[in-house]
Motif scaffolding. Sequence first.
Motif, PDB file in Angstrom:
ATOM      1  N   VAL A   7       0.837  -1.205   0.000  1.00 50.70           N
ATOM      2  CA  VAL A   7       0.000   0.000   0.000  1.00 50.70           C
ATOM      3  C   VAL A   7       0.868   1.250   0.000  1.00 50.70           C
ATOM      4  O   VAL A   7       0.562   2.233  -0.698  1.00 50.70           O
ATOM      5  N   GLU A   8       1.950   1.248   0.754  1.00 46.66           N
ATOM      6  CA  GLU A   8       2.852   2.403   0.769  1.00 46.66           C
ATOM      7  C   GLU A   8       3.464   2.633  -0.613  1.00 46.66           C
ATOM      8  O   GLU A   8       3.616   3.774  -1.044  1.00 46.66           O
ATOM      9  N   GLU A   9       3.817   1.542  -1.303  1.00 49.71           N
ATOM     10  CA  GLU A   9       4.350   1.672  -2.657  1.00 49.71           C
ATOM     11  C   GLU A   9       3.288   2.241  -3.591  1.00 49.71           C
ATOM     12  O   GLU A   9       3.593   3.049  -4.477  1.00 49.71           O
ATOM     13  N   LEU A  10       2.042   1.819  -3.403  1.00 45.88           N
ATOM     14  CA  LEU A  10       0.956   2.335  -4.235  1.00 45.88           C
ATOM     15  C   LEU A  10       0.753   3.831  -3.998  1.00 45.88           C
ATOM     16  O   LEU A  10       0.537   4.589  -4.944  1.00 45.88           O
ATOM     17  N   ARG A  11       0.815   4.244  -2.746  1.00 46.24           N
ATOM     18  CA  ARG A  11       0.587   5.660  -2.421  1.00 46.24           C
ATOM     19  C   ARG A  11       1.678   6.556  -2.991  1.00 46.24           C
ATOM     20  O   ARG A  11       1.454   7.742  -3.212  1.00 46.24           O
ATOM     21  N   ALA A  12       2.849   5.996  -3.251  1.00 49.36           N
ATOM     22  CA  ALA A  12       3.953   6.785  -3.801  1.00 49.36           C
ATOM     23  C   ALA A  12       3.830   6.960  -5.316  1.00 49.36           C
ATOM     24  O   ALA A  12       4.518   7.794  -5.892  1.00 49.36           O
ATOM     25  N   LYS A  13       2.923   6.217  -5.938  1.00 48.59           N
ATOM     26  CA  LYS A  13       2.795   6.268  -7.397  1.00 48.59           C
ATOM     27  C   LYS A  13       1.814   7.358  -7.813  1.00 48.59           C
ATOM     28  O   LYS A  13       0.958   7.788  -7.040  1.00 48.59           O
ATOM     29  N   ALA A  15      -1.265   8.902 -10.408  1.00 52.53           N
ATOM     30  CA  ALA A  15      -2.571   8.378 -10.812  1.00 52.53           C
ATOM     31  C   ALA A  15      -2.460   7.535 -12.084  1.00 52.53           C
ATOM     32  O   ALA A  15      -3.109   6.491 -12.203  1.00 52.53           O
ATOM     33  N   ALA A  16      -1.636   7.957 -13.022  1.00 56.17           N
ATOM     34  CA  ALA A  16      -1.473   7.205 -14.264  1.00 56.17           C
ATOM     35  C   ALA A  16      -0.831   5.842 -14.007  1.00 56.17           C
ATOM     36  O   ALA A  16      -1.239   4.831 -14.584  1.00 56.17           O
ATOM     37  N   GLU A  17       0.163   5.836 -13.133  1.00 58.18           N
ATOM     38  CA  GLU A  17       0.815   4.572 -12.784  1.00 58.18           C
ATOM     39  C   GLU A  17      -0.162   3.629 -12.076  1.00 58.18           C
ATOM     40  O   GLU A  17      -0.155   2.420 -12.318  1.00 58.18           O
ATOM     41  N   LEU A  18      -1.010   4.200 -11.218  1.00 57.72           N
ATOM     42  CA  LEU A  18      -2.001   3.384 -10.525  1.00 57.72           C
ATOM     43  C   LEU A  18      -2.999   2.780 -11.509  1.00 57.72           C
ATOM     44  O   LEU A  18      -3.383   1.615 -11.378  1.00 57.72           O
ATOM     45  N   ASN A  19      -3.408   3.565 -12.491  1.00 58.71           N
ATOM     46  CA  ASN A  19      -4.338   3.048 -13.498  1.00 58.71           C
ATOM     47  C   ASN A  19      -3.696   1.924 -14.309  1.00 58.71           C
ATOM     48  O   ASN A  19      -4.355   0.933 -14.617  1.00 58.71           O
ATOM     49  N   ASN A  20      -2.419   2.077 -14.641  1.00 59.88           N
ATOM     50  CA  ASN A  20      -1.718   1.017 -15.365  1.00 59.88           C
ATOM     51  C   ASN A  20      -1.629  -0.240 -14.519  1.00 59.88           C
ATOM     52  O   ASN A  20      -1.814  -1.359 -15.023  1.00 59.88           O
ATOM     53  N   GLU A  21      -1.353  -0.073 -13.242  1.00 62.24           N
ATOM     54  CA  GLU A  21      -1.269  -1.207 -12.328  1.00 62.24           C
ATOM     55  C   GLU A  21      -2.625  -1.898 -12.193  1.00 62.24           C
ATOM     56  O   GLU A  21      -2.705  -3.124 -12.135  1.00 62.24           O
ATOM     57  N   ARG A  51      -7.563 -10.273  -6.284  1.00 64.42           N
ATOM     58  CA  ARG A  51      -8.789  -9.506  -6.062  1.00 64.42           C
ATOM     59  C   ARG A  51      -8.595  -8.463  -4.969  1.00 64.42           C
ATOM     60  O   ARG A  51      -9.038  -7.311  -5.094  1.00 64.42           O
ATOM     61  N   LYS A  52      -7.915  -8.853  -3.906  1.00 60.98           N
ATOM     62  CA  LYS A  52      -7.667  -7.913  -2.808  1.00 60.98           C
ATOM     63  C   LYS A  52      -6.704  -6.810  -3.235  1.00 60.98           C
ATOM     64  O   LYS A  52      -6.863  -5.649  -2.832  1.00 60.98           O
ATOM     65  N   ASN A  53      -5.725  -7.158  -4.065  1.00 61.11           N
ATOM     66  CA  ASN A  53      -4.803  -6.135  -4.566  1.00 61.11           C
ATOM     67  C   ASN A  53      -5.540  -5.133  -5.450  1.00 61.11           C
ATOM     68  O   ASN A  53      -5.257  -3.934  -5.396  1.00 61.11           O
ATOM     69  N   ILE A  54      -6.487  -5.615  -6.255  1.00 61.29           N
ATOM     70  CA  ILE A  54      -7.290  -4.710  -7.088  1.00 61.29           C
ATOM     71  C   ILE A  54      -8.066  -3.753  -6.191  1.00 61.29           C
ATOM     72  O   ILE A  54      -8.108  -2.540  -6.449  1.00 61.29           O
ATOM     73  N   ALA A  55      -8.653  -4.266  -5.121  1.00 67.82           N
ATOM     74  CA  ALA A  55      -9.398  -3.415  -4.192  1.00 67.82           C
ATOM     75  C   ALA A  55      -8.486  -2.390  -3.535  1.00 67.82           C
ATOM     76  O   ALA A  55      -8.862  -1.222  -3.365  1.00 67.82           O
ATOM     77  N   ARG A  56      -7.264  -2.807  -3.184  1.00 68.35           N
ATOM     78  CA  ARG A  56      -6.308  -1.867  -2.575  1.00 68.35           C
ATOM     79  C   ARG A  56      -5.940  -0.758  -3.550  1.00 68.35           C
ATOM     80  O   ARG A  56      -5.864   0.415  -3.180  1.00 68.35           O
ATOM     81  N   ILE A  57      -5.711  -1.131  -4.805  1.00 68.13           N
ATOM     82  CA  ILE A  57      -5.353  -0.135  -5.825  1.00 68.13           C
ATOM     83  C   ILE A  57      -6.499   0.853  -6.004  1.00 68.13           C
ATOM     84  O   ILE A  57      -6.291   2.073  -6.042  1.00 68.13           O
ATOM     85  N   GLN A  58      -7.730   0.332  -6.091  1.00 62.47           N
ATOM     86  CA  GLN A  58      -8.880   1.220  -6.256  1.00 62.47           C
ATOM     87  C   GLN A  58      -9.069   2.136  -5.055  1.00 62.47           C
ATOM     88  O   GLN A  58      -9.452   3.302  -5.208  1.00 62.47           O
ATOM     89  N   THR A  59      -8.777   1.646  -3.872  1.00 63.21           N
ATOM     90  CA  THR A  59      -8.890   2.461  -2.666  1.00 63.21           C
ATOM     91  C   THR A  59      -7.892   3.614  -2.703  1.00 63.21           C
ATOM     92  O   THR A  59      -8.237   4.758  -2.382  1.00 63.21           O
ATOM     93  N   VAL A  60      -6.658   3.330  -3.106  1.00 65.19           N
ATOM     94  CA  VAL A  60      -5.644   4.375  -3.180  1.00 65.19           C
ATOM     95  C   VAL A  60      -6.019   5.404  -4.249  1.00 65.19           C
ATOM     96  O   VAL A  60      -5.837   6.608  -4.045  1.00 65.19           O
ATOM     97  N   GLU A  63      -8.613   7.581  -2.711  1.00 61.81           N
ATOM     98  CA  GLU A  63      -8.000   8.484  -1.736  1.00 61.81           C
ATOM     99  C   GLU A  63      -7.339   9.657  -2.430  1.00 61.81           C
ATOM    100  O   GLU A  63      -7.470  10.811  -1.976  1.00 61.81           O
ATOM    101  N   LYS A  64      -6.638   9.391  -3.522  1.00 64.12           N
ATOM    102  CA  LYS A  64      -5.965  10.481  -4.249  1.00 64.12           C
ATOM    103  C   LYS A  64      -6.970  11.413  -4.893  1.00 64.12           C
ATOM    104  O   LYS A  64      -6.734  12.619  -4.989  1.00 64.12           O
ATOM    105  N   ALA A  65      -8.103  10.865  -5.337  1.00 65.60           N
ATOM    106  CA  ALA A  65      -9.129  11.707  -5.971  1.00 65.60           C
ATOM    107  C   ALA A  65      -9.767  12.664  -4.956  1.00 65.60           C
ATOM    108  O   ALA A  65     -10.097  13.798  -5.286  1.00 65.60           O
TER     109      ALA A  65
END
Length: 67
Positions: A7-13, A15-21, A51-60, A63-65
């Motif tokens: 999650v910390e790695e995701l928060r450092a990315k 929005a475009a990188e998160l969408n790619n992920e 599935r849980k990783n997808i949910a984590r990515i969507q949550t981040v 949060e950024k939005a």
Amino acid sequence: MKTNKFVEELRAKSAAELNNELVAAKKELFNLRFQNATNQLDNTSRINEVRKNIARIQTVITEKAHA
């Protein structure tokens, strides 16, 4: 601990990188489901993990939005 680091790695990315992920994770989930349907998948717990990783990515992304 492993998920906190993820999650910390995701928060450092950005929005475009998160969408790619997110797209990559959804493709992986599709492939895992396909393998499971054809009885080629050995580790079925990987489906829940992705599935849980997808949910984590969507949550981040949410949060950024709102930030």
